[in-house]
Design an enzyme around this catalytic site. Structure first.
Site, PDB file in Angstrom:
ATOM      1  N   HIS A 174       0.850  -1.203   0.000  1.00  0.00           N
ATOM      2  CA  HIS A 174       0.000   0.000   0.000  1.00  0.00           C
ATOM      3  C   HIS A 174       0.890   1.260   0.000  1.00  0.00           C
ATOM      4  O   HIS A 174       0.912   2.037   0.963  1.00  0.00           O
ATOM      5  CB  HIS A 174      -0.862  -0.066   1.264  1.00  0.00           C
ATOM      6  CG  HIS A 174      -2.022   0.853   1.334  1.00  0.00           C
ATOM      7  ND1 HIS A 174      -1.928   2.217   1.174  1.00  0.00           N
ATOM      8  CD2 HIS A 174      -3.328   0.599   1.578  1.00  0.00           C
ATOM      9  CE1 HIS A 174      -3.127   2.746   1.324  1.00  0.00           C
ATOM     10  NE2 HIS A 174      -3.999   1.795   1.574  1.00  0.00           N
ATOM     11  N   GLU A 277      -0.695   1.362  -5.412  1.00  0.00           N
ATOM     12  CA  GLU A 277      -0.493   0.120  -4.678  1.00  0.00           C
ATOM     13  C   GLU A 277      -0.475  -1.094  -5.616  1.00  0.00           C
ATOM     14  O   GLU A 277      -1.408  -1.292  -6.390  1.00  0.00           O
ATOM     15  CB  GLU A 277      -1.633  -0.057  -3.671  1.00  0.00           C
ATOM     16  CG  GLU A 277      -1.845   1.197  -2.832  1.00  0.00           C
ATOM     17  CD  GLU A 277      -3.139   1.158  -2.024  1.00  0.00           C
ATOM     18  OE1 GLU A 277      -3.536   0.057  -1.605  1.00  0.00           O
ATOM     19  OE2 GLU A 277      -3.737   2.218  -1.811  1.00  0.00           O
TER      20      GLU A 277
HETATM   21  O1  TA6 Z   1      -6.115   1.531  -0.557  1.00  0.00           O
HETATM   22  C1  TA6 Z   1      -7.081   2.485  -0.349  1.00  0.00           C
HETATM   23  C2  TA6 Z   1      -7.797   2.190   0.962  1.00  0.00           C
HETATM   24  O2  TA6 Z   1      -8.307   0.880   0.949  1.00  0.00           O
HETATM   25  C3  TA6 Z   1      -8.868   3.249   1.160  1.00  0.00           C
HETATM   26  O3  TA6 Z   1     -10.165   2.804   0.930  1.00  0.00           O
HETATM   27  C4  TA6 Z   1      -8.560   3.824   2.503  1.00  0.00           C
HETATM   28  O4  TA6 Z   1      -9.497   3.828   3.437  1.00  0.00           O
HETATM   29  C5  TA6 Z   1      -7.170   3.368   2.775  1.00  0.00           C
HETATM   30  O5  TA6 Z   1      -6.876   2.252   2.046  1.00  0.00           O
HETATM   31  C6  TA6 Z   1      -6.544   3.438   4.133  1.00  0.00           C
HETATM   32  O6  TA6 Z   1      -6.883   2.361   4.914  1.00  0.00           O
HETATM   33  P1  TA6 Z   1      -6.389   2.284   6.414  1.00  0.00           P
HETATM   34  O7  TA6 Z   1      -6.950   0.994   6.946  1.00  0.00           O
HETATM   35  O8  TA6 Z   1      -4.890   2.301   6.401  1.00  0.00           O
HETATM   36  O9  TA6 Z   1      -6.967   3.492   7.128  1.00  0.00           O
END
Ligand code: TA6
Length: 306
Positions: A174, A277
Site C-alpha cells: 500500500h 499500490e
Molecule cells: O487503498 C485504499 C484504501 O483501501 C482506502 O479505501 C482507505 O481507506 C485506505 O486504504 C486506508 O486504509 P487504512 O486501513 O490504512 O486506514
C-alpha cells in the site's frame, strides 16, 4: 537490558552489516532497520515489515510518512509501505476484523541480510502463522519479505502455504508516494483499464486518459500488470512504480475531509501523497495450494521530469 534491547542486539549480531545495515529501537520502540549504501538509504520498521523511507543517493524521499503516525504495538503506521495481507480493505465477511489484514500490525523477524553483486543491500524479514493469526484467519502460512536497496527500491513478498489445504487471499503493498503538490500530479499507465470505484458503490468504470488526482480518489484497477508513473509537477520528478505478481493497482488520495477525519494524518499531509499500490484485490484473488507460494512485488525508481 530489556527483552526488546536484547532482541535488537541479537539482530545486529546476526544480520547487521557495519554502517550499511543497523538495527535500532526506532520510533515507539518497535524496532527499525536502517539501511544505507552508496546508492540509497531506507528505513524498515520490524512491525509490519513496513518500509518507512527510501531515499536514492542525492535525491529526496520517494515515500510519504505522516508525522502524526502512531508507533504502537498492533497499530498500523500511516505512510511508507504498509503490507496489507491476507485481505485487502475490510474483511469480506466480518467487518470487526482489522482492515487490510493483520500482517501490517504484527512483529516480523529478520531472517537474512546480504549485499548482492550490484552492491544493493538486501534484508529479508519473515512472519509465520501462530495461535493469534489462526484466530483471525484459519490457515498456516509463512510470509517472506525482501527489501532490496540500491538507486531503486524493491519490495518483494512471497506467501507460502505451509498448511494442508489451499487458501485464497487478497493484499497490497500500500505504497504512499510523496509529491510536492497533489493538485499538480497525475498517474499514467492505467489509461483504458477498468476499475471499481470505491467512492461510487464499487461501480465498474473505464479509465479515460491519465488519472488526475484533483479530488478524493479511491479506485481498484483490475486485471492490469502495467507499470505506472506518478508525475509530480511541483517537484519536477517522476516516480515509476513497477510490479510483479500483482493483477490489481489501487490509486488513493483521501483529500481534505477524509484526511481530517483520520487522526494519524498530519495537517495537509493529503496534499503531499498519492498511494499507488501493487495489489491483488476483489476479482484478482490469489489461490495458493499446499506447499506452494505466490509473489507480490513492487519496484520504485525515479526519472527526471514532472
Ligand atoms: O487503498 C485504499 C484504501 O483501501 C482506502 O479505501 C482507505 O481507506 C485506505 O486504504 C486506508 O486504509 P487504512 O486501513 O490504512 O486506514
Amino acid at each position: 537490558m530489556s527483552d526488546r534491547e536484547e532482541a535488537i542486539a541479537q539482530y545486529n549480531d546476526a544480520y547487521g552489516r557495519g554502517e550499511e545495515l543497523v538495527f535500532a529501537a526506532g520510533p515507539g520502540d518497535l524496532g527499525c532497520a536502517h539501511i544505507r549504501n552508496e546508492q540509497g538509504a531506507a528505513r524498515v520498521c520490524l512491525q509490519g515489515a513496513h518500509v518507512l523511507s527510501f531515499i536514492p543517493a542525492g535525491g529526496q524521499d520517494l515515500l510519504w510518512l505522516s508525522s502524526a503516525s502512531r508507533y504502537r504495538p498492533g497499530v498500523a503506521i500511516r505512510g511508507g509501505i504498509p503490507v496489507c495481507w491476507p485481505w485487502f480493505g475490510p474483511h469480506p465477511e466480518d467487518p470487526s476484523l482489522p482492515a487490510h489484514g493483520f500482517a501490517r500490525n504484527r512483529l516480523w523477524e529478520p531472517v537474512e541480510s546480504f549485499v548482492d553483486r550490484s552492491g544493493a543491500t538486501v534484508l529479508r524479514l519473515a512472519l509465520g502463522s501462530d495461535a493469534e493469526t489462526l484466530k483471525l484467519w484459519p490457515h498456516d502460512f509463512r510470509l517472506e519479505l525482501e527489501v532490496r536497496v540500491s538507486e531503486r527500491l524493491l519490495v518483494e513478498m512471497r506467501a507460502y502455504n505451509t498448511g494442508e489445504r489451499p487458501f485464497r487471499y487478497t493484499g497490497a503493498l500500500h505504497t504512499y508516494l510523496r509529491v510536492g503538490d497533489v493538485s499538480d500530479s497525475m498517474v499514467t499507465g492505467l489509461e483504458g483499464e477498468s476499475y471499481l470505484d470505491k467512492l461510487d458503490d464499487m461501480r465498474r468504470q473505464r479509465q479515460d486518459g491519465a488519472v488526475a488526482v484533483d479530488r478524493e480518489i479511491d479506485r481498484i484497477f483490475l486485471n492490469t500488470s502495467r507499470d505506472c508513473v506518478l508525475h509530480d509537477g511541483a517537484s519536477g520528478r517522476r516516480i515509476r512504480v513497477a510490479k510483479n505478481g500483482s493483477r490489481s493497482t489501487v490509486v488513493w488520495n483521501p483529500w481534505r475531509d477524509k484526511a481530517e477525519s483520520m487522526p494519524d494524518f498530519d495537517t495537509d499531509g493529503w496534499q503531499r501523497m498519492v498511494c499507488i499500490e501493487a495489489a491483488n484485490a476483489e476479482d484478482d484473488q490469489v489461490e495458493v495450494g499446499p506447499g506452494r507460494d505466490a509473489l507480490l512485488a513492487t519496484t520504485l525508481s525515479t526519472e527526471s521530469g514532472g
